[in-house]
Design a protein around this motif. Structure first.
Motif, mmCIF file in Angstrom:
data_model
loop_
_atom_site.group_PDB
_atom_site.id
_atom_site.type_symbol
_atom_site.label_atom_id
_atom_site.label_comp_id
_atom_site.label_asym_id
_atom_site.label_seq_id
_atom_site.Cartn_x
_atom_site.Cartn_y
_atom_site.Cartn_z
ATOM 1 N N SER A 49 0.822 -1.211 0.000
ATOM 2 C CA SER A 49 0.000 0.000 0.000
ATOM 3 C C SER A 49 0.853 1.257 0.000
ATOM 4 O O SER A 49 0.549 2.223 -0.709
ATOM 5 N N CYS A 50 1.925 1.257 0.768
ATOM 6 C CA CYS A 50 2.828 2.422 0.803
ATOM 7 C C CYS A 50 3.500 2.633 -0.548
ATOM 8 O O CYS A 50 3.626 3.771 -1.012
ATOM 9 N N MET A 51 3.930 1.556 -1.186
ATOM 10 C CA MET A 51 4.578 1.704 -2.488
ATOM 11 C C MET A 51 3.599 2.266 -3.520
ATOM 12 O O MET A 51 3.967 3.082 -4.363
ATOM 13 N N PHE B 45 3.193 6.078 -2.724
ATOM 14 C CA PHE B 45 4.367 6.849 -3.130
ATOM 15 C C PHE B 45 4.535 6.855 -4.650
ATOM 16 O O PHE B 45 4.945 7.865 -5.226
ATOM 17 N N ALA B 46 4.230 5.747 -5.304
ATOM 18 C CA ALA B 46 4.333 5.686 -6.764
ATOM 19 C C ALA B 46 3.342 6.648 -7.418
ATOM 20 O O ALA B 46 3.679 7.334 -8.381
ATOM 21 N N LEU B 47 2.143 6.703 -6.880
ATOM 22 C CA LEU B 47 1.133 7.609 -7.437
ATOM 23 C C LEU B 47 1.489 9.075 -7.172
ATOM 24 O O LEU B 47 1.181 9.948 -7.973
ATOM 25 N N ALA C 112 -6.261 -2.537 -6.461
ATOM 26 C CA ALA C 112 -7.421 -1.699 -6.776
ATOM 27 C C ALA C 112 -8.060 -1.130 -5.516
ATOM 28 O O ALA C 112 -8.504 0.017 -5.500
ATOM 29 N N ARG C 113 -8.083 -1.899 -4.448
ATOM 30 C CA ARG C 113 -8.694 -1.421 -3.197
ATOM 31 C C ARG C 113 -7.927 -0.219 -2.654
ATOM 32 O O ARG C 113 -8.523 0.780 -2.247
ATOM 33 N N THR C 114 -6.614 -0.288 -2.672
ATOM 34 C CA THR C 114 -5.795 0.830 -2.205
ATOM 35 C C THR C 114 -5.988 2.041 -3.103
ATOM 36 O O THR C 114 -6.153 3.160 -2.614
ATOM 37 N N GLN C 115 -5.981 1.828 -4.400
ATOM 38 C CA GLN C 115 -6.192 2.935 -5.332
ATOM 39 C C GLN C 115 -7.554 3.587 -5.111
ATOM 40 O O GLN C 115 -7.667 4.811 -5.126
ATOM 41 N N LEU D 80 -7.495 5.739 -1.983
ATOM 42 C CA LEU D 80 -6.755 6.977 -2.212
ATOM 43 C C LEU D 80 -7.557 7.959 -3.056
ATOM 44 O O LEU D 80 -7.574 9.156 -2.780
ATOM 45 N N THR D 81 -8.238 7.461 -4.061
ATOM 46 C CA THR D 81 -9.039 8.317 -4.929
ATOM 47 C C THR D 81 -10.181 8.956 -4.137
ATOM 48 O O THR D 81 -10.435 10.156 -4.259
ATOM 49 N N LYS D 82 -10.859 8.173 -3.313
ATOM 50 C CA LYS D 82 -11.938 8.704 -2.495
ATOM 51 C C LYS D 82 -11.421 9.748 -1.518
ATOM 52 O O LYS D 82 -12.057 10.771 -1.289
ATOM 53 N N ARG D 83 -10.248 9.501 -0.964
ATOM 54 C CA ARG D 83 -9.650 10.440 0.005
ATOM 55 C C ARG D 83 -9.308 11.758 -0.661
ATOM 56 O O ARG D 83 -9.569 12.812 -0.123
ATOM 57 N N VAL D 84 -8.744 11.706 -1.855
ATOM 58 C CA VAL D 84 -8.375 12.919 -2.576
ATOM 59 C C VAL D 84 -9.625 13.721 -2.937
ATOM 60 O O VAL D 84 -9.633 14.942 -2.823
ATOM 61 N N ARG D 85 -10.667 13.057 -3.352
ATOM 62 C CA ARG D 85 -11.897 13.744 -3.734
ATOM 63 C C ARG D 85 -12.555 14.450 -2.558
ATOM 64 O O ARG D 85 -13.211 15.461 -2.719
#
Length: 66
Positions: A23-25, A28-30, A53-56, A59-64
């Protein structure tokens, strides 16, 4: 990490730390603008280059919501 000879994250970290590393990688990659960074290399080596996909999605929901 990339210089270690162990073949899986589970062998290196055990559970659940193997999932945390992955998840950390992804995070950081994104966040990195460099497409050839160490984070993507670690994902390629230990996760078959796939981003969970779950991590992505998390992260997408958090950014929004920010």
């Amino acid at each position: 990490m990339l210089s270690l000879q162990e073949s899986t994250l589970s062998e290196i970290f055990g559970n659940p730390d193997d999932l945390k590393f992955s998840s950390c990688m992804i995070l950081f990659a994104l966040a990195s603008e460099n497409q050839d960074d160490l984070f993507r290399k670690a994902l390629a080596r230990y996760c078959g280059g796939r981003m969970n996909a779950r991590t992505q999605n998390m992260l997408t929901k958090r950014v929004r919501s920010v």
